[in-house]
Design an enzyme around this catalytic site. Structure first.
Site, PDB file in Angstrom:
ATOM      1  N   LEU A  40     -64.956 -23.122 -41.764  1.00  0.00           N
ATOM      2  CA  LEU A  40     -64.650 -22.371 -42.971  1.00  0.00           C
ATOM      3  C   LEU A  40     -63.741 -23.138 -43.915  1.00  0.00           C
ATOM      4  O   LEU A  40     -63.726 -22.886 -45.109  1.00  0.00           O
ATOM      5  CB  LEU A  40     -63.993 -21.033 -42.615  1.00  0.00           C
ATOM      6  CG  LEU A  40     -64.900 -19.999 -41.942  1.00  0.00           C
ATOM      7  CD1 LEU A  40     -64.097 -18.780 -41.527  1.00  0.00           C
ATOM      8  CD2 LEU A  40     -66.036 -19.591 -42.874  1.00  0.00           C
ATOM      9  N   GLY A  41     -62.949 -24.057 -43.388  1.00  0.00           N
ATOM     10  CA  GLY A  41     -62.046 -24.815 -44.242  1.00  0.00           C
ATOM     11  C   GLY A  41     -60.919 -25.424 -43.439  1.00  0.00           C
ATOM     12  O   GLY A  41     -60.836 -25.283 -42.222  1.00  0.00           O
ATOM     13  N   GLY A  98     -56.588 -26.256 -43.739  1.00  0.00           N
ATOM     14  CA  GLY A  98     -55.344 -26.037 -44.464  1.00  0.00           C
ATOM     15  C   GLY A  98     -54.215 -26.866 -43.904  1.00  0.00           C
ATOM     16  O   GLY A  98     -54.416 -27.763 -43.080  1.00  0.00           O
ATOM     17  N   GLY A  99     -52.999 -26.545 -44.347  1.00  0.00           N
ATOM     18  CA  GLY A  99     -51.845 -27.312 -43.926  1.00  0.00           C
ATOM     19  C   GLY A  99     -51.545 -27.198 -42.449  1.00  0.00           C
ATOM     20  O   GLY A  99     -50.932 -28.086 -41.860  1.00  0.00           O
ATOM     21  N   MET A 100     -51.968 -26.087 -41.820  1.00  0.00           N
ATOM     22  CA  MET A 100     -51.678 -25.891 -40.404  1.00  0.00           C
ATOM     23  C   MET A 100     -52.797 -26.396 -39.501  1.00  0.00           C
ATOM     24  O   MET A 100     -52.554 -26.719 -38.345  1.00  0.00           O
ATOM     25  CB  MET A 100     -51.421 -24.415 -40.128  1.00  0.00           C
ATOM     26  CG  MET A 100     -50.136 -23.895 -40.753  1.00  0.00           C
ATOM     27  SD  MET A 100     -49.832 -22.166 -40.341  1.00  0.00           S
ATOM     28  CE  MET A 100     -49.430 -22.297 -38.596  1.00  0.00           C
ATOM     29  N   GLY A 101     -54.024 -26.430 -39.998  1.00  0.00           N
ATOM     30  CA  GLY A 101     -55.111 -26.900 -39.148  1.00  0.00           C
ATOM     31  C   GLY A 101     -56.469 -26.457 -39.650  1.00  0.00           C
ATOM     32  O   GLY A 101     -56.621 -26.015 -40.783  1.00  0.00           O
ATOM     33  N   LYS A 128     -58.288 -20.088 -36.324  1.00  0.00           N
ATOM     34  CA  LYS A 128     -57.538 -21.223 -36.872  1.00  0.00           C
ATOM     35  C   LYS A 128     -56.878 -21.984 -35.732  1.00  0.00           C
ATOM     36  O   LYS A 128     -56.174 -21.401 -34.902  1.00  0.00           O
ATOM     37  CB  LYS A 128     -56.475 -20.743 -37.858  1.00  0.00           C
ATOM     38  CG  LYS A 128     -55.543 -21.870 -38.337  1.00  0.00           C
ATOM     39  CD  LYS A 128     -54.515 -21.376 -39.334  1.00  0.00           C
ATOM     40  CE  LYS A 128     -55.134 -21.180 -40.684  1.00  0.00           C
ATOM     41  NZ  LYS A 128     -54.121 -20.881 -41.726  1.00  0.00           N
ATOM     42  N   ASP A 158     -47.185 -17.939 -49.126  1.00  0.00           N
ATOM     43  CA  ASP A 158     -48.237 -18.790 -49.693  1.00  0.00           C
ATOM     44  C   ASP A 158     -49.338 -17.923 -50.299  1.00  0.00           C
ATOM     45  O   ASP A 158     -50.520 -18.126 -50.039  1.00  0.00           O
ATOM     46  CB  ASP A 158     -48.812 -19.708 -48.615  1.00  0.00           C
ATOM     47  CG  ASP A 158     -49.570 -20.906 -49.205  1.00  0.00           C
ATOM     48  OD1 ASP A 158     -49.360 -21.199 -50.399  1.00  0.00           O
ATOM     49  OD2 ASP A 158     -50.353 -21.523 -48.479  1.00  0.00           O
TER      50      ASP A 158
END
Length: 691
Positions: free
Chosen positions: A21-22, A24-27, A43, A138
């Site tokens: 799905l995408g 981000g900054g965390m994973g 995630k 965020d």
């Protein structure tokens, strides 16, 4: 949603992965399905974060708090494993695009009434998040998903685990929580973040929804410029509808204590409960339905060879496909809901409302306190409508009329000469239940499973090698072949030239004396090459097993290469001897002294595992930072794709360069040799181990 890549796991906990799905900054975030058939978003947490001393404790605390939110305006936190080698969290999946996609790509700025109702829905979400003792930190357009019956907020609360704790916490570069353009002044200044910080972010988000731009400048203006404007300058509210300007301005006050509170925001954006209109323009409502269909259309997992579970997770056999229409979750919602996807419920008891009637109710914005609206008469309308064709009802945005009730006005080329410096609305159509019927048909079709297993077992695994074109340009190939039948995706491929890395999915055309396949583009380096050099390839290629079974012959027209078996996919693909910092110092023709440091990290093929940093020796100011993806492991020689520019120092001009090969110097474990694929015959550059 993107297809799974070779390095991705097959399962995480009880969840079977379907796609990406995408990130981000965390994973990484995956689309997945539980053993009960519920669609979820999983995630995973980056290894460098999981290794921080206090991260797991803070992450576990945030998960426990987030599970208390339980509001219909957010994605519910369902499951997590904070002790796994790679920590993860599963949340309800929401079948809708983000506000960023809707405004920035698909539709454009939203009409005034929709923005006001968006503010109301997000106000309810923030009240639930803050009531659980969390601050989102965020809130930005990509963290707001748009559905037929209102917005949904994702990624709430968990982001706080990134912040330093009393014992030190995260100190790595880039750990600041927030996104440029959608941060509060106190976040920019590194001060305490409170619920009022989320209100400021909400103001920027609403301005973006109404105008298509942020109130502090374009998102590509540069991080430092955006942060300075947020902290020091007044917002640019030109273009905002007059009825929305006081509300948004009261969110964007620099001082937290002067910002509007959630309760007042909800009072000033109270929906008109007598309105029968959907909360979004008709063309956009229809688009949301098509978006949900497209997501389900791509939710068939790709069969792959020996795909591991994440480290620390038990290995289990793949779960069988869920039934054609999964059992509905206990929550009695008749249509699209957070975490459940847009799956029609099973037939109700005699006398129960029909699916179409239930869908009609779900298509209305079910704000708290609103009365069910009567079902509108279906209107024939084309599926596609220009975004500007929606005209809101007269009087929208005026106090006491239209779809919302406005309240009272609120407060108010790189430097140096070193060796690297070379070259009518559609709501009724949706309400009629048509979208749900289509989703059900797609679900039955996509989850029916495969009835073939045509690829011979001897072909399964990783095959890699290199070849040269007529111009003697070095190229590399890597295939990972899995089980599957004719017409199915049966693996992945990487094709590397000096300048371009292409990633493909392999679709089986036929299997007789060899494996005949075509390629479908997935991703590329540089980005954007998917539509150019890395576009879909419908020309059939062939892999034939050579005698002995340890080599494979690849043919494509007149081109041919012999491939050998490569190492299985692994989270530890890089030889230990290469895991280090490697340093090189030089003086350019102008007399400037430079230091180049290469860092090679552990990981899997396809990951960014090489980081190349150039600094001035005199003041250690960063000039350029490049990153490269691992493409091939051949013994203790690694091949990386072309440069991806990650960071540029002030006034620096940083080029990007060709793919590279690195290896240890023969007989010298402390010297790393580097060659570029467009100059393999040159003397290798050398870096020394930096202990």
């Amino acid at each position: 949603m993107d297809r799974l890549r070779p390095q991705d796991p097959h399962r995480i906990g009880e969840y079977r992965l379907l796609g990406r799905l995408g990130e981000g900054g965390m994973g990484q975030v995956y689309l997945a399905r539980s053993e009960r058939g519920r669609t979820v978003a999983v995630k995973t947490i980056k290894g460098e974060l999981a290794a921080e001393p206090d991260f797991r404790r803070r992450f576990a605390d945030e998960i426990a708090a987030a599970q208390r939110v339980g509001d219909r305006w957010t994605a519910p936190v369902l499951d997590a494993d904070t002790d796994a080698a790679t920590p993860w969290v599963a949340t309800g999946y929401i079948a809708g695009p983000s506000l960023h996609e809707v405004v920035g790509r698909d539709y454009g700025p939203l009409p005034e009434r929709s923005v006001a109702l968006l503010a109301n829905g997000l106000g309810h979400a923030l009240r639930a998040i803050h009531g659980a003792g969390l601050v989102h930190r965020d809130l930005k357009p990509s963290n707001v998903l748009m559905t037929i019956d209102g917005p949904r907020v994702i990624d709430f609360g968990i982001a706080r685990a990134l912040e330093p704790g009393p014992g030190g916490g995260v100190t790595r570069t880039g750990a600041t929580v927030g996104s440029p353009g959608f941060m509060a002044p106190e976040q920019v200044r590194g001060q305490q973040v409170t619920p009022a910080s989320d209100i400021f972010c909400l103001g920027s988000l609403l301005a973006y929804a109404a105008t298509g731009r942020t109130p502090f400048g374009a998102l590509d203006s540069g991080v430092h410029i955006l942060m300075f404007r947020i902290a020091e300058e007044e917002p640019d509210l030109d273009g905002l509808p007059e009825a929305l300007r006081p509300l948004i301005a009261s969110c964007l006050a620099k001082e937290p204590e002067r910002r509007i509170g959630v309760d007042e925001l909800l009072a000033r954006t109270q929906p008109d409960v007598t309105s029968r209109d959907p909360w979004l323009p008709g063309a956009l409502v229809a688009q949301l339905g098509r978006h949900a269909v497209a997501l389900l259309d791509s939710e068939s997992p790709v069969s792959r060879v020996d795909i591991p579970v994440l480290p620390g997770q038990p290995r289990t056999d793949p779960a069988p496909p869920p039934p054609a229409v999964p059992t509905a979750d206990p929550t009695p919602r008749p249509a699209a809901q957070p975490g459940g996807g847009s799956v029609p419920p099973p037939p109700g008891p005699p006398g129960a409302p029909s699916q179409a009637a239930q869908a009609a109710q779900a298509a209305q914005p079910s704000w708290p306190g609103a009365r069910p609206a009567p079902r509108p008469t279906p209107l024939p309308s084309p599926y596609s409508m220009p975004s500007g064709s929606y005209l809101p009802p007269s009087g929208v945005g005026q106090p006491g009329t239209g779809g919302w009730q406005a309240g009272p006005a609120g407060q108010g080329a790189a430097k140096g000469g070193g060796w690297r410096d070379r070259k009518a609305p559609l709501a009724a159509l949706v309400a009629s239940g048509l979208v749900l019927v289509v989703l059900a048909v797609v679900l039955v079709t996509r989850l029916g499973g495969s009835d073939g297993n045509a690829v011979d077992e001897a072909y399964l695994g990783v095959w890699q090698g290199e070849y040269s074109t007529a111009g003697d340009e070095a190229r590399e190939l890597r295939f990972e072949i899995a089980e599957g039948g004719e017409g199915e995706l049966v693996g992945n491929a990487l094709t590397l030239t000096p300048e371009i890395l292409c990633a493909y999915d392999v679709r089986l055309d036929s299997f007789d004396d060899g494996l005949h396949f075509t390629e479908e583009s997935n991703w590329s380096v540089p980005e954007g090459q998917v539509t150019e050099a890395c576009r879909d390839n419908s020309t059939v290629q062939t892999l034939r097993l050579a005698e002995g079974g340890e080599e494979m012959v690849w043919t494509y027209g007149e081109q041919e290469a012999t491939l050998s078996r490569g190492p299985d996919r692994s989270d530890e693909a890089v030889p230990e001897a290469l895991l280090a910092e490697w340093e090189h110092e030089f003086t350019d023709r102008d007399g400037n002294d430079w230091r180049d440091v290469i860092t090679i990290e552990q990981g899997a093929v396809g990951d960014k595992l090489l980081r190349y940093v150039r600094t001035e020796q005199d003041d250690d100011e960063v000039e350029c930072v490049w990153e490269n993806r691992l493409v091939r492991v051949a013994g203790e020689q690694l091949t990386f794709g072309p440069d991806q520019l990650a960071e540029t120092g002030r006034d620096a001009t940083c080029g990007v360069y060709a793919s590279i090969r690195v290896r240890l110097k023969e007989g010298d474990q402390d010297t790393l040799q580097i060659n570029w694929l467009d100059a393999l015959d040159d003397d290798p550059a050398e870096h020394q181990r930096n202990d």
